[in-house]
Write an enzyme that holds these catalytic residues in place. Structure first.
Site, short mmCIF file in Angstrom:
data_model
loop_
_atom_site.label_atom_id
_atom_site.label_comp_id
_atom_site.label_asym_id
_atom_site.label_seq_id
_atom_site.Cartn_x
_atom_site.Cartn_y
_atom_site.Cartn_z
N GLU A 67 -2.08 -5.46 -13.44
CA GLU A 67 -1.04 -5.00 -12.68
C GLU A 67 -0.34 -4.11 -13.73
O GLU A 67 0.18 -3.04 -13.25
CB GLU A 67 -0.07 -6.02 -12.17
CG GLU A 67 -1.06 -6.88 -10.87
CD GLU A 67 -0.10 -7.79 -10.25
OE1 GLU A 67 0.17 -8.86 -11.14
OE2 GLU A 67 0.60 -7.70 -9.33
N GLY A 125 -1.69 -10.37 -13.65
CA GLY A 125 -0.60 -9.57 -14.16
C GLY A 125 -1.11 -8.49 -15.30
O GLY A 125 -0.29 -7.55 -15.44
N GLU A 144 -5.85 -13.99 -8.81
CA GLU A 144 -4.66 -14.79 -8.21
C GLU A 144 -4.97 -16.04 -7.30
O GLU A 144 -4.55 -16.96 -7.15
CB GLU A 144 -3.35 -13.89 -8.06
CG GLU A 144 -2.45 -13.65 -9.24
CD GLU A 144 -3.06 -12.04 -9.64
OE1 GLU A 144 -4.18 -11.62 -9.46
OE2 GLU A 144 -2.26 -11.37 -10.41
N ALA A 203 -0.46 -13.33 -15.99
CA ALA A 203 1.12 -13.95 -16.36
C ALA A 203 0.69 -15.03 -17.08
O ALA A 203 -0.44 -15.69 -16.77
CB ALA A 203 1.87 -14.11 -15.08
#
Ligand code: 3HC
Ligand code: NAI
Length: 708
Positions: free
Chosen positions: A108, A105, A128, A63
């Site tokens: 993911e 992310g 993370e 992200a």
């Protein structure tokens, strides 16, 4: 601004190409476009399969961390899961083709695709936890469904990257391909269509424990609970428990709740601050990114003592031929022997191979002849901390080194501008302040002299990355950023001892506050003689406060031969490496208190110890900012977290003052100690910047220094 997503169509396959430099971060804009593109692909009868891949050096590296800050972040994070759902529920096969790195992310996204192919050199990971959060886009629920709960817990808790082959072996990947990602993805999609393979939603799979039994889970929980400063660790265990015991949607909701809790924690804010501060530190205002660099093919280090040995080891490890120069054969042999022993230790621990060590040692040229420095591109002096000796060495460098060579000093306290003048080449001169042990500590303070040329600075900053250091630039002042702030901390530690605290109590209070090591243990390790001699030098140069009690304990330790661990006694007595309380030290402190008229107290609260050691340090950090010695507040935090064992979960002294303690509290307590202890020496005088920020309700972190 160009679009972060391009859509191509080929042979009935929709190819979604992410292009969001520098690291293809999954920004809100990208997620919105992805969602739209997936809706189109679902509705497009001509589209039989979808491939997701990326341009540039890597697949998606997470992200966008900048978008995780502040109250507006939640809606942005909430964009993730609908995209994951759209990928997973597409009624046509979706292939993810990865290269370089797929992180956070980004991975993911891949987990929500139906099939995964990656380049053999690629790496995947969920880092993370290093930012104090957890994978918040379904990673904690989908990964266990692909690789089992044990592997998933390991990967998510450690944040470590996994190579493509290992990822294939554990079932995270389906295929490896050395083709470029678009070709690899397309080939896989066409194979699937040929085989008639359909969508394969990860969320529909069962979670295999992979050997993670109840006892192992209990242990993981206990380990996480033992480190409450890092709340994400426990939250990760809870998410894995949810994956094992709850349906997919319920697990996802639990992940969402815990993610938000972690994101808002002080710890995550501090770790995210440091992530950006560390990268900012490498950028120098007024110095264009394309500043030409001087080539560094060979270096020299002068002095094979404690620091010289460590410094040269950094360059050997990077395969850079290095001359190590000494004046005496014995000192040279000792230095080289120490380097060899360090390498032997690394081999014994399995950290280095024999070949790597041989290659490193082949780069080393021990020498007693200064003529060997003639073809070095950079020479760093690490001789005794004595102005006269260093000036002589710098003069010699000015004569011996080739034109354009960079000349550097590792001095911890001396004036770089004076040494630069001695060299006769001030534009080529720079400070390179390594920390002990120099082969291990990551921090490098780069000291910019008055006349240091921009390309010298740029070259040294780039070189620091090559040798694995985090570099921070400091202006010229006594002690630069780190040691200047340390001075007030050590001053108060000695005063507290004279007032009645024991070394153990001081250390314990500071360690409970989060620092890796208290001041007494630290000085015993570094050598109390090193510390005491610095005070003696200060006195010679008129820099010591006019206070006979100033750092009197460390001075007395030197006089009585208590040189620290190496002498078996210092602030403590040592039984092996075990520090034992020593009544002699208490007697010594009592005697000093009597001599200097310091009243002793039976009980000194831990809170007083922490405030008296840390708040003046923060105050000095504020002065460093107002004088423009540091470019940015974050630079001060990087120095302390990377060089002095300051806890990363507090973000560094400036972040802590702003966001954990609060500047008005720091101001009030400093004022309180000025009142109760008196302020004849100015020890408690507030930095005008700190005072102003506290009064206006702003932060030191918002300060822009006027240094260019
Ligand atoms: N978001 C925003 N910016 C990022 C970023 C990210 N995820 N990752 C890197 N950047 C930026 C850096 O700030 C830097 O910007 P700058 O040039 O303006 O300073 C630039 O990209 C290049 O980064 P590096 O200097 O670190 O480049 P390297 O090549 O040395 O390293 C990397 C590349 C390994 C990708 C490293 O940058 C990295 O580790 N990034 C963080 C990866 C990460 O933690 N991802 C997880 C994010 S959180 C998440 O995904 C939450 C989700 O679960 C919901
Ligand atoms: P040291 O005393 O261990 O080593 C100094 C070495 O320099 C000795 O081996 C000596 O023989 C050699 N030397 C002296 N004059 C020389 C000359 N003219 N030519 C070649 N070699 C010469 O000292 P240490 O601790 O390594 O410190 C070196 C420098 O690093 C000092 O400036 C010190 O302030 C700085 N420093 C020290 C740190 C520490 O923790 N020890 C931390 C950071 C910086």
């Amino acid at each position: 601004m160009s679009s972060p997503l391009r859509i191509h169509r080929q042979a009935g396959v929709t190819l979604l190409e992410i292009d969001n430099p520098p690291v293809n971060a999954a920004s809100a804009a990208l997620l919105r476009q992805l969602r739209e593109a997936l809706a189109q692909a679902a509705a497009d009868a001509a589209c039989q399969a979808v491939v997701l891949y990326a341009a540039g050096r890597s697949f998606v590296c997470g992200a966008d961390i900048a978008e995780l800050q502040g109250p507006a972040a939640q809606p942005r994070v909430d964009l993730f899961n609908p995209v994951m759902d759209a990928l997973e529920s597409l009624p046509k096969p979706v292939v993810c083709a990865m290269h370089g790195m797929a992180l956070g992310g980004g991975l993911e996204l891949a987990l929500a695709c139906h099939y995964r192919v990656a380049h053999p050199d690629s790496q995947v990971g969920l880092p993370e936890v290093q930012l104090g959060i957890l994978p918040g886009a379904g990673g904690t629920q989908r990964l266990p469904r692909l690789v089992g709960a044990r592997h998933a817990l390991e990967m998510i808790s450690s944040g470590k990257r996994v190579g493509a082959q290992a990822a294939l072996d554990m079932g995270l990947l389906d295929r490896l391909s050395a083709d470029p990602p678009r070709a690899a993805g397309l080939a896989y999609a066409l194979d699937l269509l040929r085989e008639g393979a359909g969508p394969r939603p990860t969320c529909l799979r069962q979670v295999d424990s992979g050997g993670l039994d109840a006892a192992a889970l209990r242990q993981a929980r206990a380990d996480a609970e033992a480190r409450p400063q890092y709340p994400a660790r426990l939250a990760i265990v809870q998410c894995i428990e949810a994956a094992l015991t709850q349906p997919f949607r319920a697990g996802l909701a639990e992940e969402r709740r815990l993610f938000e809790q972690c994101r808002l924690s002080h710890t995550s804010q501090a770790l995210r601050h440091l992530f950006f501060a560390q990268r900012q530190a490498a950028k120098l205002p007024g110095l264009p990114a394309d500043t030409p660099l001087r080539p560094i093919r060979k270096i020299g280090v002068i002095g094979a003592g404690t620091m010289g040995r460590g410094i040269v080891t950094n360059f050997l490890g990077a395969g850079i031929p290095s001359v190590l120069l000494e004046t005496r054969q014995e000192a040279l042999d000792k230095g080289v022997e120490h380097i060899r022993r360090t390498y032997d230790g690394q081999v014994a621990k399995g950290r280095l191979s024999d070949e790597r060590v041989r290659a490193a040692l082949d780069c080393l040229r021990p020498s007693l002849d200064p003529a060997d420095l003639a073809d070095c591109d950079l020479v760093i002096e690490a001789v005794f901390e004595d102005m006269q000796i260093k000036q002589d060495v710098c003069r010699m460098l000015g004569v011996r080194c080739k034109p354009g060579a960079i000349l550097a000093s590792n001095t911890s306290t001396l004036d770089i501008d004076v040494l630069a003048q001695a060299s006769g080449r001030p534009a080529d001169f720079v400070g390179m302040h390594f920390f002990s042990p120099a082969n291990i500590m990551r921090l490098l303070e780069v000291v910019r002299g008055r006349e240091t040329a921009p390309d010298v600075l740029a070259t040294v900053m780039r070189l620091s990355k090559t040798i694995g250091k985090t570099a921070v630039v400091s202006g010229v002042c006594y002690g630069f950023i780190g040691n200047r702030m340390l001075e007030s901390y050590l001053r108060e530690a000695d005063f507290l001892l004279m007032e009645g605290a024991s070394p153990r109590q001081v250390d314990r209070a500071i360690e409970n506050a989060g620092l890796a090591m208290g001041p007494c243990r630290m000085l015993d390790m570094a050598g109390t003689d090193v510390a005491a001699r610095i005070v003696i030098e200060q006195e010679k140069n008129g820099l010591r406060p006019d206070d006979p009690a100033y750092r009197a304990v460390v001075g007395r330790l030197l006089e009585t031969g208590r040189l620290g661990q190496k002498a078996g006694k210092g602030y403590y007595r040592y039984e092996g490496r075990q520090a034992v309380d020593d009544p002699e030290v208490q007697a010594l402190c009592e005697e000093l208190a009597r001599r200097h008229g310091i009243a002793r107290r039976d009980r000194i609260a831990d809170q007083e110890i922490v405030e008296r050691c840390l708040y003046p340090l923060i105050n000095e950090g504020a002065r460093i900012l107002e004088e423009g010695i540091a470019y940015r507040p974050g630079d001060v935090d990087v120095v302390w977290t990377h060089g002095y064992g300051f806890p990363d979960y507090l973000g560094g002294p400036i972040f802590m003052a702003d966001h954990v303690i609060g500047l008005p509290v720091v101001r009030d307590r400093l004022t309180h100690y000025a009142d109760v202890k008196g302020n004849a020496q100015g020890y408690w005088t507030l930095s005008p910047l700190l005072e102003r920020c506290a009064a206006q309700g702003t932060t030191l972190s918002d300060t822009h220094t006027n240094r260019t």
